[in-house]
Design a protein around this motif. Structure first.
Motif, PDB file in Angstrom:
ATOM      1  N   SER A 136       8.431   0.088   5.531  1.00 54.59           N
ATOM      2  CA  SER A 136       8.759   1.791   6.080  1.00 54.59           C
ATOM      3  C   SER A 136       8.151   2.602   5.018  1.00 54.59           C
ATOM      4  CB  SER A 136      10.121   1.729   6.676  1.00 54.59           C
ATOM      5  OG  SER A 136      10.291   3.039   7.087  1.00 54.59           O
ATOM      6  N   GLU A 137       8.089   3.945   5.653  1.00 52.76           N
ATOM      7  CA  GLU A 137       7.321   4.714   4.824  1.00 52.76           C
ATOM      8  C   GLU A 137       7.522   6.195   5.295  1.00 52.76           C
ATOM      9  OE1 GLU A 137       3.811   5.118   1.718  1.00 52.76           O
ATOM     10  OE2 GLU A 137       3.150   4.422   3.830  1.00 52.76           O
ATOM     11  N   VAL A 172       5.179  -3.707   2.325  1.00 52.22           N
ATOM     12  CA  VAL A 172       6.112  -2.373   2.746  1.00 52.22           C
ATOM     13  C   VAL A 172       6.441  -2.276   4.300  1.00 52.22           C
ATOM     14  CG1 VAL A 172       5.252   0.135   3.383  1.00 52.22           C
ATOM     15  CG2 VAL A 172       4.526  -0.829   1.410  1.00 52.22           C
ATOM     16  N   THR A 183       8.811   4.996   0.045  1.00 49.48           N
ATOM     17  CA  THR A 183       8.183   3.734   0.650  1.00 49.48           C
ATOM     18  C   THR A 183       9.321   2.697   0.447  1.00 49.48           C
ATOM     19  OG1 THR A 183       6.103   4.397  -0.098  1.00 49.48           O
ATOM     20  CG2 THR A 183       6.587   2.134  -0.023  1.00 49.48           C
ATOM     21  N   ARG A 185       7.907  10.482  -5.321  1.00 45.88           N
ATOM     22  CA  ARG A 185       7.439   9.195  -4.334  1.00 45.88           C
ATOM     23  C   ARG A 185       8.701   8.289  -4.837  1.00 45.88           C
ATOM     24  NH1 ARG A 185       5.445   6.574   0.183  1.00 45.88           N
ATOM     25  NH2 ARG A 185       3.863   8.253   0.036  1.00 45.88           N
ATOM     26  N   LYS A 243       9.223  -4.337  -6.396  1.00 43.78           N
ATOM     27  CA  LYS A 243       9.111  -2.927  -6.745  1.00 43.78           C
ATOM     28  C   LYS A 243       8.541  -2.842  -8.116  1.00 43.78           C
ATOM     29  CE  LYS A 243      13.523  -1.895  -6.202  1.00 43.78           C
ATOM     30  NZ  LYS A 243      13.948  -3.248  -5.915  1.00 43.78           N
ATOM     31  N   SER A 262       0.865  -1.206  -0.036  1.00 48.44           N
ATOM     32  CA  SER A 262       0.011   0.118  -0.087  1.00 48.44           C
ATOM     33  C   SER A 262       0.906   1.152   0.021  1.00 48.44           C
ATOM     34  CB  SER A 262      -0.848  -0.157   1.201  1.00 48.44           C
ATOM     35  OG  SER A 262      -1.698  -1.143   1.180  1.00 48.44           O
ATOM     36  N   PHE A 263       0.607   2.209  -0.867  1.00 45.58           N
ATOM     37  CA  PHE A 263       1.433   3.241  -0.922  1.00 45.58           C
ATOM     38  C   PHE A 263       0.767   4.531  -1.896  1.00 45.58           C
ATOM     39  CE2 PHE A 263       3.136   2.800  -5.263  1.00 45.58           C
ATOM     40  CZ  PHE A 263       3.147   1.589  -5.439  1.00 45.58           C
ATOM     41  N   VAL A 267      13.068   7.201   7.003  1.00 43.77           N
ATOM     42  CA  VAL A 267      13.264   5.608   6.464  1.00 43.77           C
ATOM     43  C   VAL A 267      14.589   5.500   6.897  1.00 43.77           C
ATOM     44  CG1 VAL A 267      13.598   4.645   4.434  1.00 43.77           C
ATOM     45  CG2 VAL A 267      11.566   5.924   4.634  1.00 43.77           C
ATOM     46  N   LEU A 327      10.188   4.461  -4.575  1.00 47.32           N
ATOM     47  CA  LEU A 327       9.833   3.072  -4.166  1.00 47.32           C
ATOM     48  C   LEU A 327      11.219   2.347  -4.002  1.00 47.32           C
ATOM     49  CD1 LEU A 327       7.123   1.808  -3.729  1.00 47.32           C
ATOM     50  CD2 LEU A 327       7.081   1.187  -6.004  1.00 47.32           C
ATOM     51  N   ARG A 374       8.992  11.725  -0.524  1.00 48.44           N
ATOM     52  CA  ARG A 374       8.712  10.695   0.443  1.00 48.44           C
ATOM     53  C   ARG A 374       9.490   9.350  -0.323  1.00 48.44           C
ATOM     54  NH1 ARG A 374       3.129  10.065   2.353  1.00 48.44           N
ATOM     55  NH2 ARG A 374       2.550  10.552   0.446  1.00 48.44           N
TER      56      ARG A 374
END
Lengths: 277, 388
Positions: free
Chosen positions: A241-242, A239, A232, A53, A63, A44-45, A248, A55, A230
């Motif tokens: 950590s976010e 996931v 993820t 963002r 990913k 979920s992101f 992170v 990943l 940000r």
């Protein structure tokens, strides 16, 4: 499909910017399974206009599979919404028409064609069939603008196959810009680039992100630190950590995945190439 | 200066098409005997098929080994009309001769519409195009391509021949349909009418080349090449590659249908031997030899190979098939772009005379690293993350 996107002439226009109205990508509970192997178990992101963002995650974290599922290349369950539109379960080209653009690990451009032809084709998904039957007479303003943005305005007639590796990656990003993508999913956009090219790419992404959601899959931690809004972190399909780059990096679970696992499980350090830098 | 992708500039395309028209419509009728001109008329039919293959294979990357099916549908549609029309001449019974011989002396229902000249002319274009559209959607939507598509198209032509041979009473079986006496009311034994037929075929070929030129220059033409070279990228740009390919395939089929319909009155027969697996491959040989991606390569290749076949098989009757096979292998191995690419190579050499004297500059002269060698293309990219 929501009524505002069925206009045959093009996606709804943001009058002020000339761009499609910015929307967010929200992925929740994404799961991708290949036979008995679960590549992504519960991802979920989200990505919002105005942010880049990232990943990240070790090899095999899922990913690229996430991107494949969002774009319709592989089947995924759960949900991936762009604005009000559910993306999962659509054929690739229909997902693209909703405003989802992606690049590949190896730049995928039309090598035999000029930069202009590449961009012109990318601009064409909303052209009517009759327009397809005629030759191109002028350079459309949005193509000119995109070429300017990716630094290829002076090379419109150059054959894409003769561009440098970095320029091909930029051309591919430029194609997504004229495609009017509202979310850009970029798979390792700076792999193989020189330091200067990385900087140029990062700046380009930040500029693009002003009106679009941008998701970058990347191994290069230095690049991530410099340009991520940000982050993820994926590990083994979910996931772990976010948050901001600092958040992170301070997360012990992330440190374990990137540093600890190699030490404690004796995994091949090459697998984490770039990640540990 | 070319427009890229091997597309000749507008001026060159016009000049080339004009030259082709001049040779076929003015020079050839003056120089050649009636017999040779009729032969050229036959080759022109093959060249019309070749223009279509140039679009489907050269520009679209679909190696279609089944053009005989569409050529045959056009040919048989025309032949059925001619047989029905002949049978009505001089107060005849309206039943074609071979049906009286092999069948029960009645005309089957599906023949009846072909009594209408208008229906026949429409069918010659529309039936192949519709069949190709249906097949194209079924095949390309399932992402079948490359060798699988080639094999499928060849199987289709083999099945079509079996069907024709098995229906002796209604299709003439292995004999096919022949012995036509008139063409839309004009006697086929009159040399003046035969000359007119030649002009008709040559005019249609020139029109087909002009159509192909317009297509190559259009945005659709560029999209078709893009689909050939990077289908996944096209898909991710929001196009459905299956539709793009189907349009090109249907256009090639329609051209083959028209060619078949012209072949019938010019040659005087259509039979399974004219449209089977071997003729379908021979169509490809001409296109490959001439250069599949160019505008004139397919036409010149088709006419050249057919001309060579006639001349050589007159001299060495049993030798031709070996020569043809060797020719195809030689072209594919040594000159994949066909004769057209030879011209380009010579031109390139002429414009850069010093080539070879010094080592060529490195491709990544701007100090850029070589593209990641291990990286694969998106089309066949295995999901790297699958491997745990």
């Amino acid at each position: 499909m929501s009524p505002q996107t069925v206009d045959v002439l093009g996606a709804p226009q943001d009058v002020a910017t000339g761009l499609a109205a910015p929307v967010s990508l929200v992925v929740s509970g994404l799961r991708v399974q290949f036979g008995g192997f679960v590549a992504v178990s519960d991802a979920s992101f989200d990505a919002h206009p105005g942010e880049v963002r990232f990943l990240i995650g070790p090899n095999g974290a899922g990913k690229t599979t996430c991107i494949d599922a969002i774009t319709g290349l592989v089947r995924g369950t759960g949900s991936a919404k762009l604005g009000d539109d559910e993306l999962l379960g659509r054929p690739v080209h229909r997902t693209a028409r909703l405003g989802v653009g992606r690049t590949f690990q190896t730049a995928s451009v039309f090598e035999e064609m000029s930069v202009l032809q590449n961009l012109d084709i990318a601009a064409g998904m909303n052209r009517r069939s009759a327009a397809l039957l005629r030759p191109r007479r002028t350079v459309e303003p949005r193509i000119e603008a995109a070429a300017e943005q990716i630094g290829l305005a002076g090379s419109l007639e150059q054959r894409a196959g003769t561009l440098s590796h970095g320029q091909k990656q930029w051309l591919e990003i430029g194609m997504l810009l004229v495609q009017d993508a509202r979310v850009l999913l970029l798979d390792e956009p700076v792999a193989g680039m020189s330091h200067d090219e990385r900087t140029a790419t990062g700046t380009l992404l930040q500029r693009i992100a002003e009106h679009r959601a941008v998701v970058v899959v990347e191994h290069d931690m230095d690049f991530m630190r410099r340009f991520a809004t940000r982050v993820t972190v994926l590990h083994q399909g979910s996931v772990i950590s976010e948050g901001s780059v600092a958040h992170v990096q301070a997360d012990p679970r992330v440190q374990e995945v990137y540093l600890g696992s190699a030490a404690t499980h004796g995994a091949d350090p090459a697998e984490h190439e770039g990640a540990t830098s | 200066m070319t427009g890229g992708l091997g597309v000749p500039s507008r001026r060159n395309a016009l000049a080339g098409t004009g030259a082709l028209a001049l040779v076929l419509l003015v020079v050839a009728p003056l120089m050649l005997s009636d017999f040779r001109l009729a032969l050229l008329g036959k080759f022109i039919c093959f060249a019309i098929v070749a223009v279509g293959i140039g679009i489907a294979w050269g520009r679209g990357g679909m190696l279609t080994l089944g053009q005989g099916v569409f050529f045959g549908i056009g040919g048989y549609a025309m032949a059925m009309h001619l047989k029905l029309a002949d049978a009505e001449l001089n107060g005849g019974s309206g039943v074609p001769d071979f049906m009286l011989l092999y069948g029960d002396g009645t005309v089957p229902g599906w023949w009846e519409p072909f009594r209408s000249p208008l229906f026949t002319l429409l069918a010659v274009v529309a039936l192949p195009a519709l069949l190709a559209t249906a097949l194209g959607l079924a095949i390309f939507k399932r992402r079948i391509k490359g060798a699988y598509f080639a094999i499928l198209s060849q199987a289709m032509v083999a099945a079509f021949v079996v069907l024709l041979v098995g229906q002796q009473q209604t299709t003439g079986g292995t004999n096919g349909l022949n012995g036509f006496r008139s063409f839309f009311g004009y006697s086929l034994s009159d040399p003046a009418n035969r000359l007119t037929l030649y002009y008709l075929a040559a005019g249609i070929l020139v029109a087909a080349v002009a159509l192909s030129a317009a297509l190559q220059r259009s945005r659709f033409g560029e999209l078709l090449v893009a689909t050939r070279d990077a289908e996944e990228r096209v898909r991710f740009l929001g196009y459905d590659p299956a539709l793009v390919k189907t349009v090109a395939f249907a256009l090639a089929a329609a051209l083959a249908g028209v060619a078949g319909a012209l072949f019938v009155p010019i040659v005087g027969i259509i039979s399974p031997a004219d449209i089977g697996v071997v003729p379908s491959i021979v169509f490809i040989v001409g296109v490959a030899v001439g250069g599949r991606a160019g505008l004139f390569g397919p036409v010149l290749g088709a006419i050249g190979v057919a001309w060579a076949e006639t001349s050589l098989s007159e001299a060495f009757p049993s030798f031709w098939s070996y020569f043809q096979g060797a020719l195809l292998i030689a072209v594919i191995a040594l000159l994949p772009g066909g004769a057209a690419s030879l011209v380009d190579r010579l031109r390139e050499r002429a414009t850069s005379p010093r080539r070879g004297a010094s080592s060529p500059p490195a491709a990544g002269a701007a100090g850029t690293p070589a593209p990641a060698a291990a990286a694969s293309t998106p089309a066949d990219r295995p999901a790297e993350e699958v491997h745990p």
